[in-house]
Structures are given as C-alpha cells and as structure tokens.
Design an enzyme around this catalytic site. Structure first.
Site, mmCIF file in Angstrom:
data_model
loop_
_atom_site.group_PDB
_atom_site.id
_atom_site.type_symbol
_atom_site.label_atom_id
_atom_site.label_comp_id
_atom_site.label_asym_id
_atom_site.label_seq_id
_atom_site.Cartn_x
_atom_site.Cartn_y
_atom_site.Cartn_z
ATOM 1 C CG ASP A 80 35.916 -17.347 37.420
ATOM 2 O OD1 ASP A 80 36.901 -17.768 38.075
ATOM 3 O OD2 ASP A 80 34.902 -16.718 37.768
ATOM 4 C CG HIS B 282 39.148 -25.357 40.757
ATOM 5 N ND1 HIS B 282 39.734 -25.354 42.095
ATOM 6 C CD2 HIS B 282 38.109 -24.120 41.185
ATOM 7 C CE1 HIS B 282 39.335 -23.911 43.167
ATOM 8 N NE2 HIS B 282 38.076 -23.611 42.756
HETATM 9 C C1 SDX Z 1 38.784 -19.386 40.579
HETATM 10 O O1 SDX Z 1 41.029 -21.264 44.433
HETATM 11 C C2 SDX Z 1 39.987 -21.494 44.454
HETATM 12 O O2 SDX Z 1 38.945 -22.225 44.744
HETATM 13 C C3 SDX Z 1 39.333 -20.391 43.723
HETATM 14 C C4 SDX Z 1 37.686 -19.873 42.983
HETATM 15 C C5 SDX Z 1 36.869 -19.711 43.587
HETATM 16 O O3 SDX Z 1 36.332 -19.553 44.160
HETATM 17 O O4 SDX Z 1 38.062 -18.700 44.777
HETATM 18 O O5 SDX Z 1 38.021 -21.460 42.820
HETATM 19 C C6 SDX Z 1 38.053 -19.134 41.908
HETATM 20 O O6 SDX Z 1 39.363 -18.351 40.808
HETATM 21 C C7 SDX Z 1 38.874 -20.392 39.490
HETATM 22 C C8 SDX Z 1 39.756 -20.611 38.611
HETATM 23 C C9 SDX Z 1 39.910 -19.017 37.219
HETATM 24 N N1 SDX Z 1 41.028 -19.326 36.938
HETATM 25 C C10 SDX Z 1 41.156 -19.819 35.871
HETATM 26 O O7 SDX Z 1 40.150 -20.491 35.325
HETATM 27 C C11 SDX Z 1 42.329 -19.725 34.879
HETATM 28 C C12 SDX Z 1 42.672 -20.693 34.094
HETATM 29 N N2 SDX Z 1 42.995 -21.449 35.061
HETATM 30 C C13 SDX Z 1 43.747 -22.210 35.216
HETATM 31 O O8 SDX Z 1 45.162 -21.047 35.309
HETATM 32 C C14 SDX Z 1 44.153 -22.865 36.464
HETATM 33 O O9 SDX Z 1 43.546 -24.428 35.654
HETATM 34 C C15 SDX Z 1 44.461 -22.374 37.924
HETATM 35 C C16 SDX Z 1 45.068 -21.253 38.446
HETATM 36 C C17 SDX Z 1 43.096 -22.562 38.271
HETATM 37 C C18 SDX Z 1 45.222 -24.079 38.908
HETATM 38 O O10 SDX Z 1 46.207 -23.724 38.745
HETATM 39 P P1 SDX Z 1 46.468 -24.360 38.982
HETATM 40 O O11 SDX Z 1 46.336 -25.242 40.400
HETATM 41 O O12 SDX Z 1 48.543 -24.267 39.727
HETATM 42 O O13 SDX Z 1 47.541 -25.898 38.633
HETATM 43 P P2 SDX Z 1 48.917 -25.219 37.570
HETATM 44 O O14 SDX Z 1 48.889 -24.343 37.291
HETATM 45 O O15 SDX Z 1 49.910 -26.261 37.934
HETATM 46 O O16 SDX Z 1 48.432 -26.684 35.834
HETATM 47 C C19 SDX Z 1 48.779 -27.992 36.614
HETATM 48 C C20 SDX Z 1 48.865 -28.170 34.779
HETATM 49 C C21 SDX Z 1 49.742 -27.839 33.899
HETATM 50 O O17 SDX Z 1 50.079 -28.841 33.065
HETATM 51 P P3 SDX Z 1 52.183 -29.493 33.332
HETATM 52 O O18 SDX Z 1 52.613 -28.138 33.838
HETATM 53 O O19 SDX Z 1 51.320 -30.475 34.288
HETATM 54 O O20 SDX Z 1 51.635 -30.159 31.812
HETATM 55 O O21 SDX Z 1 47.513 -28.146 34.141
HETATM 56 C C22 SDX Z 1 47.747 -27.523 32.956
HETATM 57 C C23 SDX Z 1 49.166 -26.695 33.156
HETATM 58 O O22 SDX Z 1 49.547 -25.862 32.364
HETATM 59 N N3 SDX Z 1 46.829 -26.464 33.155
HETATM 60 C C24 SDX Z 1 45.645 -25.656 31.836
HETATM 61 C C25 SDX Z 1 45.267 -24.922 32.444
HETATM 62 N N4 SDX Z 1 44.514 -25.101 33.810
HETATM 63 C C26 SDX Z 1 45.734 -26.049 33.642
HETATM 64 N N5 SDX Z 1 46.324 -26.244 30.605
HETATM 65 C C27 SDX Z 1 45.363 -24.964 29.713
HETATM 66 N N6 SDX Z 1 44.352 -24.460 29.623
HETATM 67 C C28 SDX Z 1 44.437 -24.584 31.619
HETATM 68 N N7 SDX Z 1 43.241 -23.287 31.788
#
Ligand code: SDX
Length: 428
Positions: free
Chosen positions: A364, A307
């Site tokens: 989710d 998140h």
């Molecule tokens: C919602 O914003 C809100 O409030 C949204 C929400 C709402 O109520 O409106 O809460 C609802 O959208 C919840 C999120 C649902 N999405 C998912 O579950 C999709 C999977 N999650 C991700 O794609 C990710 O975690 C996000 C999109 C939710 C957040 O992404 P960020 O903040 O841009 O973080 P990032 O992509 O820069 O990740 C940081 C690190 C990275 O690794 P490094 O580059 O540091 O090595 O964490 C890793 C990412 O690769 N990472 C994951 C991961 N999520 C982040 N690695 C594996 N699996 C994951 N799910």
C-alpha cells in the site's frame, strides 16, 4: 511415517501429527486436541494459526516470495494480463489461448448490471465512501440473481455466478465513483479490454469522446495483478469464514470488501496518501513523523509500513515503486508526495526501531501514488484494491466450498463473571 509433536500436560503425553506443506512448511494438526486433552489454543489475530490447507497462493515472508499457483508475482506482473491471472487463480492453471478467448467472451457478455442498480445507487448521498457503496452493491447482486444464494447448485451454475462477478465488479466500482462525483454513469463498452473498459467507465463523460491512455491501462493491469490474491489475509479469511456458513459468493465477498476497508488492511493505501499529504502540509519533516511512529504514547503509525508476513520486503512494493517512477515519468507528472514517500522510506529503513521489527514498505505504500497519477481520487484507492483482489476472494471461496470445509467457529477462553444469582432491581 507421519512426524508427530508431543504435548506434555498434567502428567500425560499427547501426540499431535505434523503436516508438511508443498513448500516444506510444517504445521501441528490440533484438530483432535480438545477431544484428547480438553485443551484449546489461544492465538489472538491468528498470528501462528493456520485456518486451512490451500493450493492457491504461496508466501514466504522471510524471503519476500509471492507465487499464484506456483507462478512468481514478478513473472505474472511483467508478462500476464489481469484476466489471465484471474483465470489462473480461480481455475488453477494458466489458460490456453482458446480458454482465455472464451473467458474474455463470457466476461464481456455480463458487464452490464440490472438497470435497478441505478436506483439503489441514487439512494446513496454523494459523500458516501465508495467502499460502503461497493459492498452494498455487491450484496444487491443476490437480489438480481437469487439462484446465486444457493452455493450448492451445479458447478456450471456456480461458474456462471463467478463469471458474472468478474464481469460486473468493474461496472459497480466505476458507478460507485460516478455516484461520489455526482456524474452520470457510463455504461460498459464490450469492444474494450478489461482495464480499458474500467478506465473509460471511470473517467469518460457523455459530453466527451474519452481517449484511453495506454500507459494508464498498462499500469492498471499491473496493479490489479499485484493485488489479485494474498493467501489468508484478513479479507480473504473473512470471505472464507462467511462462505463456510454456506452464504452465497456475493454475500461472502461483500463481507470481504468491508474487511478490506479497514486502514490496517486495504484501507492503508488511502491512509498512506493522507499521511504523506499531512507530512507535506506540515513542512515535509519526515524525521518528526518517524519519531511519532516510534513513540508508544502516540497512536500514529507509518501507514504503508509493516506486514504480518513479510519481514524483509514486500515483493509487490518493489514492483510498484518502480512502476510509480515509470508512470510518473511517462505521464510527465511531478508529485512532491512521491519525494516525501521516498525520503520517509529511506529514513525509516535506516532506523533501528523499524529494522528490529522487520517493518518495510508494503503493497500500500506506493500504490496510492500511482492511483493518484492515473487520476483516481484517494477514497477510491481501496475500491481499486478490491477490484484487483476479487479473483483471489473467488478462488478462496471456491476452494473452501470444493474442500467442503466445516463452518468456521473459533473457541475462546472465558474471562467473565462466574455463576451468580439474579438480584431483583430494588435490591441492586
Ligand atoms: C495489507 O495480510 C496481508 O497479506 C495483507 C495485505 C494483502 O495483500 O491482503 O498484504 C494488504 O493489508 C498490507 C498492510 C497495510 N496496513 C498498513 O500499512 C497499516 C500500518 N501497518 C500496521 O498497522 C501493521 O504493520 C500491520 C497491521 C500491517 C501488521 O501488524 P501486526 O503483524 O499485527 O504487527 P504488530 O501490530 O503486532 O506490530 C509489531 C510491532 C509493534 O511494536 P512492539 O509492540 O513490538 O514494540 O511493530 C510495530 C508495532 O507497534 N509496528 C509499527 C507499524 N507496524 C507495526 N510501528 C510503527 N508503524 C507501523 N506501521
């Protein structure tokens, strides 16, 4: 005495005011930065950038706090009804008993949609994703209520648009499902409460006298409250920026629905179940999928994990996980996918990669398991998210309009070609 930050650049010192929020958050006000220094800021995904001052929802990602207008999500999910929370988010205060009765009465008068919606609906192929149908049907409301196109009409007329929206979205959502199933639409029954009415429009058929299960209605009420707002998430920010051009509430939320559809945002609840089904079909080897999620060369991510704000736990996921247990046992449902979800959560939470990045189950991760238990098909999950999020989107749009926010127009850093002369086609 306003605190200030100092920016030292090119031999000059620029003072930038510090703004302190109601929960003591600090922000650097850069609204005059370019005029003073010629500098703009760059912050892809707005990870460090506030777009507005808002009094609607407070999140603390480190402590897992979520409050709507100061009330904790735990209290509201346990004790309130969804319409009560919608009133709170939109008008700023919990309603008195009389105010809630009047709100319910107003909403119940507007649950029917124009009969022409059915011909619009018939234009969609049955394989249409319900989120695409819903976004289009919401936009079509501007055709039936052309006065809603002008957001500068009287507060009373804007409130009429808001009431109609809260009343009609369940009908549009249920009808987008019926279109998907190629079943006849079911008209609203105003003798039922908000959740019961929606459930009946979703699952009833003209040939059966549908019995509403109170367990399902109570679970839906809780889920809608948990999804009702979440400050400046992707879809709320979309609603605000579209509304900042003085586009109508319906047009702004239609855009918000499109933003929510993405699998990184609200579309994750559908993607979670599809991921869990894939793991189940592949023999249930969660370690293999946790390894894939960590492998930078593999685009696979653990959907429902991580998140932008919550870095310890998502308080909504905690509540939904318990509700999933309760609903499945109350309905007597054994869902092997729940076992896989809990094992996946356990393995990931013990893994250094996830711990180091603050990756925990989000809203989710478990919601799809409840929706499934309630008999809602997977590609309707994000429609359920939109139904819950509507009061939040309305509250965000209303606050942006009432604060007379300027049109949103970010700056950029240009990295393309510098000036060059046109070359005739026979010389290229
Ligand atoms: C919602 O914003 C809100 O409030 C949204 C929400 C709402 O109520 O409106 O809460 C609802 O959208 C919840 C999120 C649902 N999405 C998912 O579950 C999709 C999977 N999650 C991700 O794609 C990710 O975690 C996000 C999109 C939710 C957040 O992404 P960020 O903040 O841009 O973080 P990032 O992509 O820069 O990740 C940081 C690190 C990275 O690794 P490094 O580059 O540091 O090595 O964490 C890793 C990412 O690769 N990472 C994951 C991961 N999520 C982040 N690695 C594996 N699996 C994951 N799910």
């Amino acid at each position: 005495m306003t605190k200030k930050a100092e920016l030292h650049y090119d031999g000059k010192v620029y003072e930038l005011p510090i703004i302190t929020g109601a929960e003591n958050e600090k922000a650097i006000d850069i609204s005059k930065l370019r005029g003073q220094s010629g500098l703009v800021t760059l912050d892809k995904g707005f990870k460090n950038t506030g777009s507005c001052e808002s009094a609607i929802t407070f999140l603390n990602g480190e402590e897992g706090i979520l409050r709507y207008r100061g009330y904790s999500i735990e209290d509201l999910a346990e004790k309130a009804t969804f319409l009560e929370v919608a009133f709170l988010l939109i008008y700023g205060e919990l309603p008195t008993a009389e105010e809630l009765d009047n709100f319910k009465e107003d909403v119940s008068k507007h649950t029917l949609v124009h009969e022409d919606v059915r011909s619009i609906l018939d234009g969609f192929p049955s394989k249409s994703h319900p989120m695409g149908v819903l976004s289009s049907l919401v936009s079509s409301l501007t055709a039936f209520y052309p006065k809603s196109l002008d957001p500068n009409r009287s507060a009373e007329e804007v409130n009429g648009t808001i009431i109609r929206f809260i009343a009609k979205l369940p009908t549009l959502a249920a009808w987008s499902f019926k279109n998907r199933m190629r079943q006849p639409v079911i008209y609203p029954d105003n003798s039922l409460d908000y959740c019961e009415n929606f459930i009946r429009m979703m699952f009833s058929l003209p040939t059966v006298n549908y019995e509403i299960n109170p367990v399902v209605a109570a679970a839906l009420n809780k889920l809608l409250i948990l999804h009702a707002d979440h400050e400046q998430n992707c879809s709320a920010a979309t609603v605000r920026i579209v509304g900042s051009s003085h586009a109508s509430l319906y047009a702004s939320v239609s855009a918000g629905i499109a933003a929510l559809w993405g699998p990184l945002h609200g579309g994750a609840n559908q993607a979670v179940i599809e991921m869990l089904e894939e793991i189940k079909a592949d023999g249930g080897d969660v370690d293999k999928y946790v390894a894939k999620a960590k492998d930078k060369s593999d685009p696979f991510r653990l959907m429902g994990f991580g998140h932008r704000v919550y870095k310890n736990f998502d308080p909504r996921a905690t509540i939904i996980k318990k509700a999933a247990d309760d609903v499945l046992s109350e309905l007597g449902i054994e869902d092997p996918v729940l076992d896989i979800a809990m094992e996946l959560e356990k393995v990931a939470l013990e893994d250094e990669y996830f711990k180091a990045r603050g990756l925990y189950p989000n809203v989710d991760f478990y919601s799809g398991i409840i929706y499934r238990a309630l008999g809602i098909p997977t590609d309707m999950f994000t429609v359920m998210f939109a139904l819950g999020r509507l009061p939040g989107w309305i509250a965000q749009w209303k606050e942006m309009r009432e604060n007379n926010e300027p049109i949103g127009r970010p700056r950029q850093v240009y990295t393309g070609a510098t000036q060059r002369k046109y070359v005739a086609i026979d010389k290229r």
